[in-house]
Design a protein around this motif. Sequence first.
Motif, PDB file in Angstrom:
ATOM      1  N   PHE A 183      12.897  41.936  47.357  1.00 24.26           N
ATOM      2  CA  PHE A 183      14.024  41.245  46.738  1.00 24.26           C
ATOM      3  C   PHE A 183      13.626  39.859  46.256  1.00 24.26           C
ATOM      4  N   ASN A 184      12.749  39.183  46.999  1.00 21.29           N
ATOM      5  CA  ASN A 184      12.280  37.868  46.571  1.00 21.29           C
ATOM      6  C   ASN A 184      11.478  37.954  45.276  1.00 21.29           C
ATOM      7  N   TRP A 185      10.536  38.900  45.225  1.00 20.49           N
ATOM      8  CA  TRP A 185       9.682  39.010  44.045  1.00 20.49           C
ATOM      9  C   TRP A 185      10.424  39.639  42.871  1.00 20.49           C
ATOM     10  N   PHE A 186      11.412  40.453  43.163  1.00 19.27           N
ATOM     11  CA  PHE A 186      12.276  40.985  42.107  1.00 19.27           C
ATOM     12  C   PHE A 186      12.997  39.836  41.412  1.00 19.27           C
ATOM     13  N   PHE A 187      13.532  38.904  42.198  1.00 15.04           N
ATOM     14  CA  PHE A 187      14.232  37.761  41.636  1.00 15.04           C
ATOM     15  C   PHE A 187      13.265  36.836  40.906  1.00 15.04           C
ATOM     16  N   LEU A 188      12.031  36.774  41.390  1.00 15.25           N
ATOM     17  CA  LEU A 188      11.013  35.966  40.705  1.00 15.25           C
ATOM     18  C   LEU A 188      10.726  36.534  39.316  1.00 15.25           C
ATOM     19  N   SER A 189      10.650  37.860  39.206  1.00 18.48           N
ATOM     20  CA  SER A 189      10.388  38.480  37.902  1.00 18.48           C
ATOM     21  C   SER A 189      11.535  38.202  36.933  1.00 18.48           C
ATOM     22  N   ILE A 190      12.766  38.171  37.457  1.00 19.49           N
ATOM     23  CA  ILE A 190      13.922  37.834  36.626  1.00 19.49           C
ATOM     24  C   ILE A 190      13.745  36.449  36.016  1.00 19.49           C
ATOM     25  N   ASN A 191      13.378  35.505  36.852  1.00 14.35           N
ATOM     26  CA  ASN A 191      13.318  34.121  36.402  1.00 14.35           C
ATOM     27  C   ASN A 191      12.066  33.806  35.603  1.00 14.35           C
ATOM     28  N   THR A 192      10.994  34.558  35.832  1.00 18.95           N
ATOM     29  CA  THR A 192       9.812  34.375  34.987  1.00 18.95           C
ATOM     30  C   THR A 192      10.135  34.811  33.558  1.00 18.95           C
ATOM     31  N   GLY A 193      10.806  35.941  33.432  1.00 18.90           N
ATOM     32  CA  GLY A 193      11.244  36.389  32.110  1.00 18.90           C
ATOM     33  C   GLY A 193      12.208  35.399  31.488  1.00 18.90           C
ATOM     34  N   GLY A 194      13.132  34.877  32.318  1.00 15.73           N
ATOM     35  CA  GLY A 194      14.086  33.894  31.827  1.00 15.73           C
ATOM     36  C   GLY A 194      13.428  32.594  31.400  1.00 15.73           C
ATOM     37  N   VAL A 375      16.701  23.441  28.407  1.00 20.12           N
ATOM     38  CA  VAL A 375      16.642  22.766  29.706  1.00 20.12           C
ATOM     39  C   VAL A 375      16.841  23.793  30.827  1.00 20.12           C
ATOM     40  N   TYR A 376      17.393  24.955  30.459  1.00 19.76           N
ATOM     41  CA  TYR A 376      17.577  26.053  31.412  1.00 19.76           C
ATOM     42  C   TYR A 376      16.264  26.432  32.092  1.00 19.76           C
ATOM     43  N   ILE A 377      15.148  26.137  31.439  1.00 19.98           N
ATOM     44  CA  ILE A 377      13.862  26.530  32.015  1.00 19.98           C
ATOM     45  C   ILE A 377      13.637  25.864  33.372  1.00 19.98           C
ATOM     46  N   PHE A 378      14.284  24.714  33.592  1.00 20.56           N
ATOM     47  CA  PHE A 378      14.091  24.036  34.870  1.00 20.56           C
ATOM     48  C   PHE A 378      14.823  24.765  36.005  1.00 20.56           C
ATOM     49  N   ASN A 379      15.822  25.555  35.636  1.00 21.25           N
ATOM     50  CA  ASN A 379      16.420  26.452  36.624  1.00 21.25           C
ATOM     51  C   ASN A 379      15.429  27.545  36.984  1.00 21.25           C
ATOM     52  N   ASN A 380      14.801  28.134  35.947  1.00 19.86           N
ATOM     53  CA  ASN A 380      13.794  29.169  36.191  1.00 19.86           C
ATOM     54  C   ASN A 380      12.616  28.626  36.989  1.00 19.86           C
ATOM     55  N   LEU A 381      12.192  27.401  36.650  1.00 17.34           N
ATOM     56  CA  LEU A 381      11.089  26.784  37.391  1.00 17.34           C
ATOM     57  C   LEU A 381      11.481  26.539  38.843  1.00 17.34           C
ATOM     58  N   GLY A 382      12.750  26.182  39.048  1.00 18.82           N
ATOM     59  CA  GLY A 382      13.233  25.993  40.413  1.00 18.82           C
ATOM     60  C   GLY A 382      13.120  27.267  41.219  1.00 18.82           C
ATOM     61  N   VAL A 383      13.538  28.377  40.620  1.00 16.82           N
ATOM     62  CA  VAL A 383      13.457  29.671  41.304  1.00 16.82           C
ATOM     63  C   VAL A 383      11.999  30.056  41.538  1.00 16.82           C
ATOM     64  N   ILE A 384      11.167  29.911  40.495  1.00 20.46           N
ATOM     65  CA  ILE A 384       9.752  30.277  40.607  1.00 20.46           C
ATOM     66  C   ILE A 384       9.056  29.443  41.683  1.00 20.46           C
ATOM     67  N   PHE A 385       9.473  28.191  41.814  1.00 19.41           N
ATOM     68  CA  PHE A 385       8.898  27.327  42.851  1.00 19.41           C
ATOM     69  C   PHE A 385       9.381  27.740  44.243  1.00 19.41           C
ATOM     70  N   PRO A 460      20.269  19.076  38.239  1.00 21.29           N
ATOM     71  CA  PRO A 460      21.235  20.135  38.582  1.00 21.29           C
ATOM     72  C   PRO A 460      20.719  21.541  38.288  1.00 21.29           C
ATOM     73  N   TYR A 461      19.926  21.689  37.222  1.00 22.52           N
ATOM     74  CA  TYR A 461      19.323  22.996  36.944  1.00 22.52           C
ATOM     75  C   TYR A 461      18.390  23.405  38.086  1.00 22.52           C
ATOM     76  N   PHE A 462      17.571  22.464  38.526  1.00 21.38           N
ATOM     77  CA  PHE A 462      16.598  22.739  39.585  1.00 21.38           C
ATOM     78  C   PHE A 462      17.303  23.026  40.916  1.00 21.38           C
ATOM     79  N   ILE A 463      18.372  22.274  41.198  1.00 21.71           N
ATOM     80  CA  ILE A 463      19.129  22.469  42.440  1.00 21.71           C
ATOM     81  C   ILE A 463      19.781  23.852  42.457  1.00 21.71           C
ATOM     82  N   ILE A 464      20.371  24.253  41.330  1.00 21.88           N
ATOM     83  CA  ILE A 464      20.980  25.587  41.267  1.00 21.88           C
ATOM     84  C   ILE A 464      19.911  26.662  41.442  1.00 21.88           C
ATOM     85  N   GLY A 465      18.702  26.419  40.904  1.00 22.68           N
ATOM     86  CA  GLY A 465      17.602  27.367  41.093  1.00 22.68           C
ATOM     87  C   GLY A 465      17.286  27.556  42.565  1.00 22.68           C
TER      88      GLY A 465
END
Length: 570
Positions: A183-194, A375-385, A460-465
């Motif tokens: 589930f963790n890596w599944f969500f990572l693949s979502i955010n890498t694509g995003g 700027v949404y990419i910083f949400n994705n970066l937050g998740v990827i991190f 805020p993008y990073f925090i939501i990530g």
Amino acid sequence: MAKDAVYAKDGTIDYLGNPAKKRKTGTWTACYFILGHEFCERFTYYGMSTNLVLYFKHQLHQHSATASKNVADWGGTCYITPLIGALVADAYLGRYLTILYLSVVYVIGMALLTLSASVPGLKPTCYGKDNCHASHGQSAVCFLSLYLIALAAGGIKPCISSFGADQFDDADEVEKQHKSSFFNWFFLSINTGGLIAASLMVWIQDNVSWGWGFGIPALAMAVSGVSFFSGTRLYRNQKPGGSPITRICQVIVASIRKYDVEVPNDESLLYETKDKVSAIQGSRKLDHSNGLRFFDKSAVPGNSDNVKDSVNPWRLCTVTQVEELKSVIRLLPIWVTGIIFATVFGQMSNYFVLQGETMDTNVGNLKFQIPPASVYIFNNLGVIFWVPVYDRIIVPIARKFTGHKNGLTQLQRIGTGLFISIFSMLYASTLETVRLGMVKRHKIYELKEVPMSIFWQVPPYFIIGCAEVFTFIGQLEFFYEEAPDAMRSLCSAFSLLTIGLGQCLSSLLVTIVIKVTTRNGSAGWLPHNLNYGHLDWFFGLLTVLSVLNFVVFLVVSKFYTYKRLVGTLS
């Protein structure tokens, strides 16, 4: 070698319908194809949707509030249609075929959207870059394609995460531990694509053309379908167990019919099949629980119930069938608390983008402007991190303190994310207060970009990530694990439905706020030109709702009881 060591014990079958062999099917080998599909599909979805509010505003010539509402309505639909896909998968087709067929629908929808943005006659008529007008027919084609995509994307979502989890045998402790990591890596693949979509595709849409901006994601979706189909021989498939809605209705009807029946204290007197496996195909038996005793009436055999021969399921239900309904009812309070979080999450593709459009989008002294939606990419970066940090660091440390194999329980993980999300809205509200203060001091209400860097939006993008890694992944695992075996797609759809309802709630809040705050000729909180409004108060409202929601979650999670399984499907 013993039979148990050869075949999966959870009742899964291979693509030919034979019991799934553990060495030749499932686990991470099969999941690579599923993760590849998810990466491409999410690239498609975010590449098309991240900038959608500006497409509506500048290409279809919609008012900011109308564009925001239409995005919220469409986004909400994308997370309501999972119920359709889940019901079809659990009852009839199974998860594999549902994903495959809807991938084809997805490609058709994306192809039509690409044509609507690139073919003369279908695309809006433009008089400059951001001065476009769409006819009713052109708007209709655009929205038809978008809602085809909503049907397909929504239908796939509850099936793909559950299908990936199906590749790990619940009865095998080693494989079960890998399932939590999946589930963790599944969500990572979502955010890498995003991440790639929000950075690359948004730039192409803003600087090249919307035709290419939609066409590239359409091609990615075609690749997604090919990736998924390529792994067919490796997949473990759960047999569809029949309509879960029908089984739920049978319990309710049978309980009402026997409203005057006394439930015995001895649970062994309740009706259950004597076989080792459940009467519901693809499902293990569930142990009887003491709560919600009214529904136990449906499992009390009466004089008119022919237990030895054929049983009328509308008069007598098994304990497992009753417990299916109880499981769903117990999930509902936890489910409700996810709606406010989803409303906060939805602001990233909504009012965060509109706020960013009013700020300085230049990158330092470079002659380059960052598109507000990027700027949404910083949400994705937050998740990827945070995904690897959570999986490799937080879990081992937490395990030492809690003794829980996954570090935190699923409910603890969800609650942590809800708490973290409060600070994203608090920051966004404070940022907007500062921005509006600058506007008022310098009287620059009509200035398109306030001299305040858009990079102030990054936190805020990073925090939501970070919050997503806790709450969304926790929800995915929680609803999968707590769902009865034959209702896993449906319960996964419930977790996704919170996102849809969050988008709808966002749309409703916008409508109410505009109606209430524009009385007596006032510009209101959310005017077309945000410099005249109070977006900070709107974000403040979401902060208060987030705090109240967190308190409610603490209460309902305290009283939640986890399901108990009996036996295996082997």
